[in-house]
Design a protein around this motif. Structure first.
Motif: not given
Length: 146
Positions: A50-73
């Motif tokens: 959904a977020f990286r256009d890679r349809n496979k599992p990986t060990n760890v994914l990170t998502f940067e903090e976004m304005d008004g949504f989340g503090d980094g995941d």
């Protein structure tokens, strides 16, 4: 919330996660802690698609903090982390801790696309892991990037 297998494999999970995040805190340069999802290959594969256009599992994914949504995941996939730890001859908890630190450093802006970036990130990971009493995962060429 962690997939139940994480808790079964890591009885002290409630201590491990905060210790890893606390150890990386000086590098995070933020006011709030990242959210951490300890889940399955299937869930991480869905996020990766959904977020990286890679349809496979990986060990760890990170998502940067976004304005008004989340503090980094940070999201980690149990089966992949387990498989990597076994293949490298590492304790599962040590490998999971390494990947938590790795994910937190990604949130701090570290990356490993170029050799110089990879060296800097690996050295920082090694220093942080040493503070946690975890062996250097980059010794003897046994490291895996996530």
């Amino acid at each position: 919330m962690a997939d139940r297998r994480w808790r079964a494999a890591l009885p002290r999970l409630d201590r491990l996660v905060p210790r890893c995040v606390e150890a990386t805190w000086p590098w995070l340069d933020r006011d709030r802690l990242p959210a951490i999802l300890l889940t399955t290959d299937r869930a991480v594969q869905s996020l990766n698609a959904a977020f990286r256009d890679r349809n496979k599992p990986t060990n760890v994914l990170t998502f940067e903090e976004m304005d008004g949504f989340g503090d980094g995941d940070i999201a980690m996939a149990y089966e992949t982390v387990r498989r990597e730890a076994q293949a490298a001859g590492r304790r599962f908890g040590d490998h999971a801790a390494h990947l938590l630190v790795h994910g937190a450093l990604h949130l701090a802006g570290y990356d490993h696309h170029r050799p110089d970036e990879a060296r800097q990130m690996e050295m920082t990971e090694s220093r942080i892991l040493a503070r946690l009493g975890i062996p250097n995962p980059w010794r003897l060429g046994g490291g895996k990037r996530g």
